[in-house]
Write a protein that holds these residues in place. Structure first.
Motif, PDB file in Angstrom:
ATOM      1  N   LEU A  61       0.781  -1.065  -0.001  1.00 48.03           N
ATOM      2  CA  LEU A  61      -0.194  -0.014   0.033  1.00 48.03           C
ATOM      3  C   LEU A  61       0.756   1.210  -0.242  1.00 48.03           C
TER       4      LEU A  61
ATOM      5  N   ARG B 107      -4.799   7.201  -0.194  1.00 47.43           N
ATOM      6  CA  ARG B 107      -5.109   6.005   0.332  1.00 47.43           C
ATOM      7  C   ARG B 107      -5.768   5.139  -0.680  1.00 47.43           C
TER       8      ARG B 107
ATOM      9  N   LEU C 225      -6.975   1.846  -2.834  1.00 50.00           N
ATOM     10  CA  LEU C 225      -7.659   0.854  -2.438  1.00 50.00           C
ATOM     11  C   LEU C 225      -6.888  -0.669  -2.653  1.00 50.00           C
TER      12      LEU C 225
ATOM     13  N   VAL D 253     -16.586  -1.003   0.414  1.00 50.01           N
ATOM     14  CA  VAL D 253     -15.482  -0.968   0.786  1.00 50.01           C
ATOM     15  C   VAL D 253     -15.285  -0.866   2.555  1.00 50.01           C
TER      16      VAL D 253
ATOM     17  N   GLU E 194     -13.470  -0.228   6.591  1.00 52.89           N
ATOM     18  CA  GLU E 194     -13.052   1.123   7.051  1.00 52.89           C
ATOM     19  C   GLU E 194     -11.388   1.147   6.756  1.00 52.89           C
ATOM     20  N   GLU E 195     -11.050   0.218   6.311  1.00 56.13           N
ATOM     21  CA  GLU E 195      -9.331   0.216   5.947  1.00 56.13           C
ATOM     22  C   GLU E 195      -9.012   0.301   4.495  1.00 56.13           C
ATOM     23  N   GLY E 196     -10.315   0.613   3.771  1.00 55.13           N
ATOM     24  CA  GLY E 196      -9.926   0.641   2.417  1.00 55.13           C
ATOM     25  C   GLY E 196      -9.817  -0.557   1.572  1.00 55.13           C
TER      26      GLY E 196
ATOM     27  N   ASN F  66     -12.558   2.515 -10.423  1.00 58.48           N
ATOM     28  CA  ASN F  66     -11.505   2.933  -9.689  1.00 58.48           C
ATOM     29  C   ASN F  66     -10.067   3.095 -10.140  1.00 58.48           C
TER      30      ASN F  66
ATOM     31  N   ARG G 238      -6.685   4.141  -8.640  1.00 58.13           N
ATOM     32  CA  ARG G 238      -6.756   4.256  -7.221  1.00 58.13           C
ATOM     33  C   ARG G 238      -6.337   2.798  -6.547  1.00 58.13           C
TER      34      ARG G 238
END
Ligand SMILES: Cc1ncc(COP(=O)(O)O)c(C=O)c1O
Length: 426
Positions: A120, A131, A133, A155, A157-159, A177, A180
């Protein structure tokens, strides 16, 4: 309050996955050897769970035990620092699986967490987004980062977006996306996903220029001395359960540019020699492919006779997957409960409602013993659900429990979402 049977398990503030009795109490074992484990009543069980598939050579394998004993006596290095033993383990991992860099961890969960955070970070920089995905399919450990949202295909909360092995949804997400997406992390399963599924995954990853993280904690090196996703040439891979016959070690590797931040990862027991000794012997053995070949042959022979016994007794239970990793598909929850009770009665130890992973020690007399016990299971259930069919939902449900998503089976376009809606809350 201690548990009335004087067991300390109620003190444990964790709910461990392990074989349990019908009341949910952990079964207790005092010893293990080869294909067998022995409980506190002296009963010998044939083990098809094998530490959730982490014991591939058999319990107390003599060669592993000897190396571990030498390490415990201080003859193979020290927890204080680097050893030739560590060099050997790294060389074996690199020769088998490649990768510009390697990393070691204690658990699959820890490996996935570190590796994904490294990827990431690298991809956030590359894509120029804060951030990115992560698209994910399958189980990657107990870490809260993997929590499922309330509704499927959202999605968290952490992506992280769990695509549940649904490639149409994956394709749509990649389109929606663009620019991303950090990576696609997949826990593959050869029994539940077809070669076409893997081929399309590879095409999508290439078309959208997104790296693949192959979480092969469970399956890597299990069928043959290579990754299950080898043909996709994953950018990052993780193996664990097959590399040390149950000792706590996971190995990751891949493209240096994606794993740069792993340099920061250090932990006190890194050089612990008994763990490295178990990995050294196990990696050496599985590199030749003989344990995998023996498991395919012997577990294959068991599956063949088990299928014949179930058919002869008219019991609506099928066996899916392949000999290296298979699961029972029961026509209904009632059939499943009766089946699990009958297996316990015969002292066949299952990874209940999940996949079975036999070890190389299941051969000769142990294999014959298992066949006889399974014949008794089939006879005990004979005729109780005569004529009952195993429907599509039952096939999907059984696979869902071992892969955390949708198996590849013939279905109409759009039907995947309906199936997910049915299985999501079960
Ligand atoms: C595919 C996969 N990834 C990660 C994990 C987590 O590994 P561990 O239980 O060693 O933390 C597992 C465990 O079953 C797994 O099957």
């Amino acid at each position: 309050m201690p548990h009335p049977d004087n067991s300390a398990h109620s003190l444990l503030g964790q709910e461990q996955t392990c074989p349990r009795d019908a009341d949910g109490q952990p079964r207790k074992f005092v010893s293990s050897r080869g294909a067998y484990v022995v409980d506190t009543d002296g009963q010998r069980w044939i083990d098809l769970d094998n530490g959730r598939g982490s014991v591939m050579l058999g319990h107390a394998d003599p060669e592993v035990a000897e190396a571990v004993a030498r390490a415990a006596r201080g003859e193979l290095g020290t927890v204080t620092g680097w050893s030739p033993l560590l060099d050997r383990v790294l060389q074996r991992g690199s020769a088998l699986l490649g990768g510009d860099v390697l990393a070691l961890f204690r658990t699959g969960t820890a490996a996935l967490r570190s590796v994904v955070h490294a990827v990431l970070a690298a991809r956030a920089e590359e894509l120029g987004v804060d951030r990115p995905l992560l698209l994910s399919a399958g189980y990657h450990g107990y870490d809260p980062m993997w929590q499922y949202p309330d509704q499927p295909f959202e999605v968290n909360e952490e992506g992280i977006l769990h695509f549940l092995f649904e490639l149409d949804f994956l394709e749509q997400s990649l389109r929606d996306n663009k620019g991303r997406i950090a990576a696609i992390a997949v826990s593959p399963d050869r029994g539940a996903l077809t070669p076409e599924w893997f081929a399309r995954l590879g095409e999508l990853a290439r078309a959208f220029e997104v790296p693949i993280i192959a979480d092969e904690v469970k399956v890597g090196l299990r069928h043959a001395p290579e990754l299950v996703m080898r043909s996709l040439d994953p950018d990052v891979w993780i193996v664990a359960k097959t590399i040390a016959n149950g000792a706590p070690i996971a190995m990751a590797g891949g493209r240096a540019g994606l794993l740069d931040s792993l340099r920061e990862v250090s932990f006190t027991s890194f050089f612990e020699p008994t763990v490295l000794a178990a990995a050294d012997v196990t990696l050496g053995r599985i590199a030749g492919g003989e344990p995998q070949r023996a498991i395919a042959e012997n577990a294959g022979a068991f599956i063949e006779s088990a299928r014949a016994a179930l058919t002869a007794a008219d019991v609506p239970i099928a066996i899916a997957g392949d000999p290296s990793l298979f699961h029972f598909v029961c026509a209904s929850p009632e059939v499943e409960d009766a089946f699990l009770a009958a297996c316990a009665e015969q002292r066949i130890l299952l990874f209940e409602r999940d996949n079975q992973g036999v070890s190389e020690a299941l051969r000769g007399e142990a294999l014959e013993d298992l066949r006889a016990r399974f014949d008794a299971v089939s006879a005990a259930l004979a005729g109780r659900w005569s004529g009952q069919e195993i429907d599509e939902l039952a096939w999907y449900r059984a696979a869902w429990r071992s892969i955390d998503g949708l198996a590849t089976r013939q279905r109409e376009p759009g039907q995947g979402r309906e199936l997910v809606a049915q299985l999501w809350d079960e």
